[in-house]
Design a protein around this motif. Structure first.
Motif, PDB file in Angstrom:
ATOM      1  N   LEU A 100       0.838  -1.190   0.000  1.00 32.53           N
ATOM      2  CA  LEU A 100       0.000   0.000   0.000  1.00 32.53           C
ATOM      3  C   LEU A 100       0.876   1.244   0.000  1.00 32.53           C
ATOM      4  O   LEU A 100       2.018   1.182   0.429  1.00 32.53           O
ATOM      5  CB  LEU A 100      -0.885   0.015   1.240  1.00 32.53           C
ATOM      6  N   PRO A 101       0.354   2.361  -0.451  1.00 32.77           N
ATOM      7  CA  PRO A 101       1.148   3.586  -0.436  1.00 32.77           C
ATOM      8  C   PRO A 101       1.593   3.909   0.987  1.00 32.77           C
ATOM      9  O   PRO A 101       0.903   3.591   1.937  1.00 32.77           O
ATOM     10  CB  PRO A 101       0.171   4.653  -0.939  1.00 32.77           C
ATOM     11  N   LEU A 102       2.727   4.563   1.107  1.00 31.82           N
ATOM     12  CA  LEU A 102       3.239   4.912   2.427  1.00 31.82           C
ATOM     13  C   LEU A 102       2.309   5.892   3.118  1.00 31.82           C
ATOM     14  O   LEU A 102       1.489   6.548   2.493  1.00 31.82           O
ATOM     15  CB  LEU A 102       4.630   5.537   2.289  1.00 31.82           C
ATOM     16  N   GLY A 103       2.453   6.036   4.379  1.00 37.30           N
ATOM     17  CA  GLY A 103       1.651   7.025   5.096  1.00 37.30           C
ATOM     18  C   GLY A 103       0.642   6.378   6.002  1.00 37.30           C
ATOM     19  O   GLY A 103       0.042   7.018   6.846  1.00 37.30           O
ATOM     20  N   GLU A 135     -10.313  -4.699  11.958  1.00 37.30           N
ATOM     21  CA  GLU A 135     -10.867  -5.310  10.748  1.00 37.30           C
ATOM     22  C   GLU A 135     -10.898  -4.269   9.649  1.00 37.30           C
ATOM     23  O   GLU A 135     -11.576  -3.248   9.765  1.00 37.30           O
ATOM     24  CB  GLU A 135     -12.289  -5.797  11.024  1.00 37.30           C
ATOM     25  N   ILE A 136     -10.140  -4.522   8.617  1.00 35.28           N
ATOM     26  CA  ILE A 136     -10.009  -3.559   7.520  1.00 35.28           C
ATOM     27  C   ILE A 136     -10.565  -4.197   6.256  1.00 35.28           C
ATOM     28  O   ILE A 136     -10.363  -5.379   5.993  1.00 35.28           O
ATOM     29  CB  ILE A 136      -8.522  -3.227   7.266  1.00 35.28           C
ATOM     30  N   ILE A 137     -11.249  -3.386   5.474  1.00 33.70           N
ATOM     31  CA  ILE A 137     -11.721  -3.851   4.169  1.00 33.70           C
ATOM     32  C   ILE A 137     -10.910  -3.134   3.101  1.00 33.70           C
ATOM     33  O   ILE A 137     -10.820  -1.901   3.111  1.00 33.70           O
ATOM     34  CB  ILE A 137     -13.213  -3.499   3.951  1.00 33.70           C
ATOM     35  N   LEU A 138     -10.321  -3.900   2.218  1.00 37.91           N
ATOM     36  CA  LEU A 138      -9.576  -3.312   1.115  1.00 37.91           C
ATOM     37  C   LEU A 138     -10.513  -3.257  -0.097  1.00 37.91           C
ATOM     38  O   LEU A 138     -11.114  -4.264  -0.465  1.00 37.91           O
ATOM     39  CB  LEU A 138      -8.347  -4.186   0.839  1.00 37.91           C
ATOM     40  N   GLY A 139     -10.655  -2.088  -0.667  1.00 36.43           N
ATOM     41  CA  GLY A 139     -11.518  -1.921  -1.838  1.00 36.43           C
ATOM     42  C   GLY A 139     -10.662  -1.759  -3.086  1.00 36.43           C
ATOM     43  O   GLY A 139      -9.762  -0.927  -3.111  1.00 36.43           O
ATOM     44  N   VAL A 140     -10.930  -2.562  -4.084  1.00 38.66           N
ATOM     45  CA  VAL A 140     -10.186  -2.443  -5.346  1.00 38.66           C
ATOM     46  C   VAL A 140     -11.161  -2.701  -6.500  1.00 38.66           C
ATOM     47  O   VAL A 140     -11.923  -3.671  -6.485  1.00 38.66           O
ATOM     48  CB  VAL A 140      -8.966  -3.404  -5.371  1.00 38.66           C
ATOM     49  N   ARG A 141     -11.167  -1.804  -7.454  1.00 41.81           N
ATOM     50  CA  ARG A 141     -12.079  -1.984  -8.591  1.00 41.81           C
ATOM     51  C   ARG A 141     -11.519  -3.039  -9.554  1.00 41.81           C
ATOM     52  O   ARG A 141     -10.300  -3.207  -9.654  1.00 41.81           O
ATOM     53  CB  ARG A 141     -12.281  -0.659  -9.321  1.00 41.81           C
ATOM     54  N   PRO A 142     -12.423  -3.743 -10.264  1.00 44.70           N
ATOM     55  CA  PRO A 142     -11.979  -4.814 -11.162  1.00 44.70           C
ATOM     56  C   PRO A 142     -10.905  -4.373 -12.168  1.00 44.70           C
ATOM     57  O   PRO A 142     -10.000  -5.126 -12.483  1.00 44.70           O
ATOM     58  CB  PRO A 142     -13.266  -5.233 -11.868  1.00 44.70           C
ATOM     59  N   GLU A 143     -10.998  -3.107 -12.632  1.00 45.15           N
ATOM     60  CA  GLU A 143     -10.017  -2.667 -13.640  1.00 45.15           C
ATOM     61  C   GLU A 143      -8.687  -2.261 -13.020  1.00 45.15           C
ATOM     62  O   GLU A 143      -7.740  -1.951 -13.733  1.00 45.15           O
ATOM     63  CB  GLU A 143     -10.589  -1.516 -14.484  1.00 45.15           C
ATOM     64  N   PRO A 168      -1.422  -0.229  -6.402  1.00 37.71           N
ATOM     65  CA  PRO A 168      -1.367   0.190  -4.996  1.00 37.71           C
ATOM     66  C   PRO A 168      -1.806   1.635  -4.787  1.00 37.71           C
ATOM     67  O   PRO A 168      -2.251   2.000  -3.700  1.00 37.71           O
ATOM     68  CB  PRO A 168       0.097  -0.007  -4.608  1.00 37.71           C
ATOM     69  N   ALA A 169      -1.669   2.441  -5.848  1.00 40.35           N
ATOM     70  CA  ALA A 169      -2.057   3.846  -5.685  1.00 40.35           C
ATOM     71  C   ALA A 169      -3.573   4.011  -5.685  1.00 40.35           C
ATOM     72  O   ALA A 169      -4.092   5.065  -5.324  1.00 40.35           O
ATOM     73  CB  ALA A 169      -1.441   4.677  -6.805  1.00 40.35           C
ATOM     74  N   ARG A 170      -4.287   2.987  -6.118  1.00 37.45           N
ATOM     75  CA  ARG A 170      -5.731   3.150  -6.267  1.00 37.45           C
ATOM     76  C   ARG A 170      -6.544   2.408  -5.216  1.00 37.45           C
ATOM     77  O   ARG A 170      -7.739   2.652  -5.097  1.00 37.45           O
ATOM     78  CB  ARG A 170      -6.168   2.661  -7.664  1.00 37.45           C
ATOM     79  N   VAL A 171      -5.936   1.466  -4.496  1.00 40.58           N
ATOM     80  CA  VAL A 171      -6.750   0.713  -3.542  1.00 40.58           C
ATOM     81  C   VAL A 171      -7.209   1.629  -2.421  1.00 40.58           C
ATOM     82  O   VAL A 171      -6.555   2.608  -2.074  1.00 40.58           O
ATOM     83  CB  VAL A 171      -6.005  -0.515  -2.942  1.00 40.58           C
ATOM     84  N   LEU A 172      -8.363   1.313  -1.865  1.00 36.78           N
ATOM     85  CA  LEU A 172      -8.937   2.115  -0.778  1.00 36.78           C
ATOM     86  C   LEU A 172      -9.087   1.225   0.447  1.00 36.78           C
ATOM     87  O   LEU A 172      -9.210   0.009   0.325  1.00 36.78           O
ATOM     88  CB  LEU A 172     -10.317   2.644  -1.187  1.00 36.78           C
ATOM     89  N   LEU A 214      -5.480   7.229   3.956  1.00 32.34           N
ATOM     90  CA  LEU A 214      -4.121   6.692   3.881  1.00 32.34           C
ATOM     91  C   LEU A 214      -3.073   7.750   4.205  1.00 32.34           C
ATOM     92  O   LEU A 214      -1.981   7.441   4.638  1.00 32.34           O
ATOM     93  CB  LEU A 214      -3.862   6.130   2.479  1.00 32.34           C
ATOM     94  N   ALA A 215      -3.437   9.017   4.000  1.00 32.76           N
ATOM     95  CA  ALA A 215      -2.447  10.072   4.217  1.00 32.76           C
ATOM     96  C   ALA A 215      -2.439  10.569   5.659  1.00 32.76           C
ATOM     97  O   ALA A 215      -1.630  11.386   6.031  1.00 32.76           O
ATOM     98  CB  ALA A 215      -2.719  11.235   3.266  1.00 32.76           C
ATOM     99  N   ALA A 216      -3.366  10.095   6.485  1.00 32.42           N
ATOM    100  CA  ALA A 216      -3.458  10.642   7.842  1.00 32.42           C
ATOM    101  C   ALA A 216      -3.514   9.523   8.864  1.00 32.42           C
ATOM    102  O   ALA A 216      -4.484   9.365   9.600  1.00 32.42           O
ATOM    103  CB  ALA A 216      -4.667  11.558   7.966  1.00 32.42           C
ATOM    104  N   SER A 217      -2.475   8.747   8.855  1.00 29.57           N
ATOM    105  CA  SER A 217      -2.297   7.713   9.867  1.00 29.57           C
ATOM    106  C   SER A 217      -3.461   6.736   9.951  1.00 29.57           C
ATOM    107  O   SER A 217      -3.731   6.179  11.000  1.00 29.57           O
ATOM    108  CB  SER A 217      -2.089   8.345  11.247  1.00 29.57           C
ATOM    109  N   GLY A 218      -4.140   6.573   8.860  1.00 32.56           N
ATOM    110  CA  GLY A 218      -5.197   5.562   8.844  1.00 32.56           C
ATOM    111  C   GLY A 218      -6.397   5.891   9.692  1.00 32.56           C
ATOM    112  O   GLY A 218      -7.198   5.013  10.010  1.00 32.56           O
TER     113      GLY A 218
END
Ligand SMILES: Nc1ncnc2c1ncn2[C@@H]1O[C@H](COP(=O)(O)OP(=O)(O)OP(=O)(O)O)[C@@H](O)[C@H]1O
Ligand SMILES: [Mg+2]
Length: 384
Positions: free
Chosen positions: A268-271, A281-289, A351-355, A367-371
């Motif tokens: 994942l991106p740093l930060g 419990e974290i959910i990773l969101g990634v679009r099919p494309e 990695p730049a696009r996952v949420l 991601l930019a504010a300590s999660g």
């Protein structure tokens, strides 16, 4: 031409009943096209009726061109609305239904005839002008209802699911027609739809609603790329975003999401302060494309290995379904990728696009504010 602003609008249908609309706030500029999307029963039609003046509001204010119209009768608001139910005059033929609003405005007969001919051509209903509504199919009635609104040049158009009864082909044609019409007329428009392709393609702005609350208000691209929460992320996009439960860990200063029982890792991106997220419990969101085929070892990370379970060639794409962390995941690959059921693929996530989302609250994690949860979602996304 008009601006439209909703300030803290509340609506309840009666004492003791829950609020149908809760603190609705949005503003659109002159000539903008606003899409209202959300699941059935979330309050879309109620909001349209309030803007039109057919329902009173219980709190807040509705402003057209900076004038508070909340107490004004519908006819003084200069709005044309296409209802979800067509509300045609049953005893009048199609021509008279379309002409009705123009006659009331005392337009000359020649101008009325020209206007009726124009919208009938646009909506492909020229051959139906002599028929009564009872002699029309649902889709034809819907087009007549559109025609009645389009024959007028009001300050604002309100469309409540105007294409929902049309067959797929006509629906796509009409979508383009509506867009062309709006580009030509530039009339401020609010348009309700269930169809997220319509939401993405037609609007300058999109408001996503749930349970009478605006979840996010922004441009279609903001809604798609930067969703405020899990609900918005899941509502927009087809095939929808994948949501994968993951654990996070820190390694050599990098933050990794563990996939497939920790065998594969997505960087994942740093930060992200993994310490704070660890164990959550974290959910990773990634679009099919945003999933692609990769080398066995990319970025020094092992690729995500997964077995193909189902393939769906759609024509322009090949949808490939795999299972990661006990979750079905859809990958959108190029149509010519050689890939069969049972094949083992090396997948890479962008990695730049996952949420990331909190599994409990559905909050988007920044991601930019300590999660931490993105604070005050609605404010953050309001009026952007
Ligand atoms: N006249 C009314 N009296 C009481 N409750 C109502 C009335 N009209 C609507 N409601 C309730 O308000 C809520 C919102 O309804 P609304 O018709 O605005 O939803 P919607 O988003 O347009 O749904 P759909 O997509 O199915 O058209 C629903 O729970 C509905 O039952
Ligand atoms: Mg409705």
């Amino acid at each position: 031409m008009a601006t439209l602003e909703l300030r803290n609008v509340h609506k309840t249908y009666g004492a003791g009943l829950p609020d149908t609309l809760k603190d609705i706030q949005l503003a659109i500029k002159d000539g903008e096209f606003l899409i209202l999307v959300g699941p059935s029963g979330c309050g879309k039609s109620t909001l349209m009726n309030c803007i039109a003046g057919l329902e009173s509001i219980s709190g807040g204010a509705i402003l057209i061109d900076d004038e508070d119209v909340s107490g004004m009768s519908p006819k003084d608001r200069d709005i044309a609305m296409v209802f979800q139910s067509y509300a045609l005059y049953p005893t009048m033929n199609v021509r008279d239904n379309i002409a009705f609003g123009l006659k009331i405005r005392k337009m000359s007969q020649t101008a009325i005839d020209e206007e009726v001919a124009r919208v009938a051509k646009l909506l492909q209903i020229e051959h139906l002008l002599g028929r009564k509504p009872g002699q029309l199919s649902g889709g034809q009635q819907q087009r007549v209802a559109m025609g009645r609104a389009l024959a007028r040049r009001p300050k604002i158009y309100l469309f409540d699911e105007p294409l929902s009864n049309l067959d797929a082909k006509l629906r796509v044609e009409m979508r383009t027609e509506i867009k062309l019409m709006h580009q030509r007329l530039k009339t401020t428009t609010v348009y309700v739809t269930h169809d997220q392709i319509e939401a993405m393609t037609l609007g300058d702005k999109v408001a996503v609603m749930k349970d009478g609350i605006i979840q996010q208000f922004g441009t279609p691209q903001q809604i798609y790329n930067d969703p405020a929460n899990l609900f918005v992320a899941s509502f927009i996009g087809s095939p929808p975003m994948n949501f994968i439960p993951v654990r996070l860990m820190k390694q050599d200063g990098r933050v990794l999401a563990l996939l497939d029982s920790g065998q594969a890792r997505c960087e994942l991106p740093l930060g992200v302060a993994a310490d704070e997220l660890e164990g959550r419990e974290i959910i990773l969101g990634v679009r099919p494309e945003q999933i692609s085929l990769g080398a066995a070892e990319g970025n020094g990370m092992p690729a995500i290995r997964a077995e193909v379970q189902v393939t769906e060639p759609t024509g322009p794409d090949l949808l490939v379904f795999v299972t990661l962390n006990q979750t079905k995941v859809c990958c959108r690959l190029a149509p010519d990728v050689a890939c069969r059921v049972g094949d083992s693929l090396n997948l890479q996530f962008d990695p730049a696009r996952v949420l990331l989302f909190d599994a409990g609250s559905g909050e988007r994690l920044d991601l930019a504010a300590s999660g931490t949860a993105i604070k005050d979602n609605v404010t953050r996304f309001k009026g952007r």
